[in-house]
Enzyme design. Structure first.
Site, PDB file in Angstrom:
ATOM      1  N   ASP A  71       1.519   0.821 -10.560  1.00 42.24           N
ATOM      2  CA  ASP A  71       1.276   2.083 -10.895  1.00 42.24           C
ATOM      3  C   ASP A  71       2.694   2.861 -11.223  1.00 42.24           C
ATOM      4  O   ASP A  71       3.675   2.410 -10.802  1.00 42.24           O
ATOM      5  CB  ASP A  71       0.663   2.862  -9.877  1.00 42.24           C
ATOM      6  CG  ASP A  71       0.901   2.674  -8.553  1.00 42.24           C
ATOM      7  OD1 ASP A  71       2.237   2.275  -8.406  1.00 42.24           O
ATOM      8  OD2 ASP A  71       0.291   2.886  -7.436  1.00 42.24           O
ATOM      9  N   ASN A 138      -4.949   8.060   2.405  1.00 42.99           N
ATOM     10  CA  ASN A 138      -6.273   8.562   1.831  1.00 42.99           C
ATOM     11  C   ASN A 138      -7.211   7.650   1.216  1.00 42.99           C
ATOM     12  O   ASN A 138      -8.145   7.806   0.696  1.00 42.99           O
ATOM     13  CB  ASN A 138      -6.185   9.668   0.798  1.00 42.99           C
ATOM     14  CG  ASN A 138      -5.443   9.354  -0.504  1.00 42.99           C
ATOM     15  OD1 ASN A 138      -5.184   8.091  -0.545  1.00 42.99           O
ATOM     16  ND2 ASN A 138      -5.380  10.105  -1.423  1.00 42.99           N
ATOM     17  N   HIS A 140      -6.617   5.111  -0.770  1.00 46.99           N
ATOM     18  CA  HIS A 140      -6.216   4.815  -2.386  1.00 46.99           C
ATOM     19  C   HIS A 140      -5.494   3.446  -2.299  1.00 46.99           C
ATOM     20  O   HIS A 140      -5.033   2.952  -1.291  1.00 46.99           O
ATOM     21  CB  HIS A 140      -5.607   5.785  -3.044  1.00 46.99           C
ATOM     22  CG  HIS A 140      -3.948   5.878  -2.686  1.00 46.99           C
ATOM     23  ND1 HIS A 140      -3.235   7.207  -3.027  1.00 46.99           N
ATOM     24  CD2 HIS A 140      -3.099   5.235  -2.197  1.00 46.99           C
ATOM     25  CE1 HIS A 140      -2.002   6.992  -2.809  1.00 46.99           C
ATOM     26  NE2 HIS A 140      -1.961   5.805  -2.208  1.00 46.99           N
ATOM     27  N   GLU A 145      -7.319   6.934  -6.507  1.00 47.44           N
ATOM     28  CA  GLU A 145      -7.375   7.924  -5.706  1.00 47.44           C
ATOM     29  C   GLU A 145      -9.017   7.908  -5.114  1.00 47.44           C
ATOM     30  O   GLU A 145      -9.825   7.338  -6.015  1.00 47.44           O
ATOM     31  CB  GLU A 145      -7.201   9.277  -6.172  1.00 47.44           C
ATOM     32  CG  GLU A 145      -5.486   9.325  -6.390  1.00 47.44           C
ATOM     33  CD  GLU A 145      -4.671   9.725  -5.304  1.00 47.44           C
ATOM     34  OE1 GLU A 145      -5.134   9.204  -4.020  1.00 47.44           O
ATOM     35  OE2 GLU A 145      -3.799  10.458  -5.394  1.00 47.44           O
TER      36      GLU A 145
END
Ligand code: PGA
Length: 246
Positions: A71, A138, A140, A145
């Site tokens: 990413d 979180n 991800h 996400e």
């Protein structure tokens, strides 16, 4: 081994990075032409350090391997300290001799974001032998996400506040990026093997959620359990919330 969590390996913190690097060396020896998708972040950094040492000792080589970046941030200049491509170069690519046969960063400087995402996806579509992942606080993986599902494609994605904060506060981004480009969960799940790397107590709760909770777009890592050759390689502090629920 915990029933239902056969894919989980918990290692002492001081051994963790060396063991993951040794397993990577074994993969490279078995298949020198490995097509490998790699993340950046604080979790894999010590693995790369250990891998660089092992490669310098001649235990394996990246000379025939292909590396794809998992990413990248959109909108950060090439010299921003948080850029994923620069970080992977700094920690691994530029430190090994011979260098990987091919390194594919995400082409955010040359192309419009949608085009850069399409390029990343096309390279991944040629097949990935192994994808390494970190786990976001979180839930991800990559920049998939919360809201992502098992069939989420490679794409440009707005970043959540915690991810933006990590970029500035931990990775030193000069300004908070608003978007990223990530390999999709669809391609991650199509990789022949997936290793989820998790360290530190601050990841304990999210790891428990990812492994013990229901499949949930609120915690995209939970979809990784669908993968038939998933390994979750955690250190002991990261596994503490799994212990208490056993
Ligand atoms: P970290 O990041 O390895 O720096 O904790 C993981 C992630 O957010 O994917």
């Amino acid at each position: 081994m915990t029933p239902g969590l056969e894919f989980l390996e918990v290692l002492p913190s001081e051994e963790w990075a060396g063991r993951v690097a040794a397993d990577l060396v074994a993969c490279l020896r078995a298949n020198p032409r490995l097509r490998l998708c790699l993340p950046t972040g604080d979790t894999p950094a010590p693995v790369y350090m250990s891998l660089v040492d092992a490669l310098a000792r001649g235990e394996a080589s990246l000379g025939q391997a292909t590396i794809l970046l998992l990413d990248e941030y959109v909108g950060l200049p090439a010299d921003d300290p948080a850029r994923c491509d620069a970080r992977l170069r700094r920690e691994l690519i530029d430190r090994v001799d011979p260098p990987p046969m091919a390194f594919h960063p995400v082409r955010v400087d040359e192309s419009a974001p949608e085009e850069a995402a399409a390029d990343l996806d096309a390279i991944a579509a040629d097949g990935l032998d192994l994808t390494l992942l970190g786990l976001g606080a979180n839930g991800h993986v990559g920049m998939n996400e919360p809201g992502s599902t098992a069939d989420s494609p490679t794409r440009v994605i707005p970043l959540t506040e915690p991810t933006r904060e990590v970029a500035t506060e931990r990775y030193g981004a000069r300004r908070a990026p608003v978007a990223g480009i990530t390999l999709g969960l669809d391609r991650i799940l199509a990789s022949r093997q997936v290793w989820l790397l998790v360290t530190g107590e601050r990841k304990a709760e999210v790891l428990a959620r990812a492994l013990l909770g229901p499949e949930d777009p609120g915690c995209p890592a939970s979809f990784l359990r669908r993968h038939p050759r998933l390994r979750v390689i955690a250190d002991e502090p990261a596994a503490t919330a799994l212990d208490s629920t056993r």
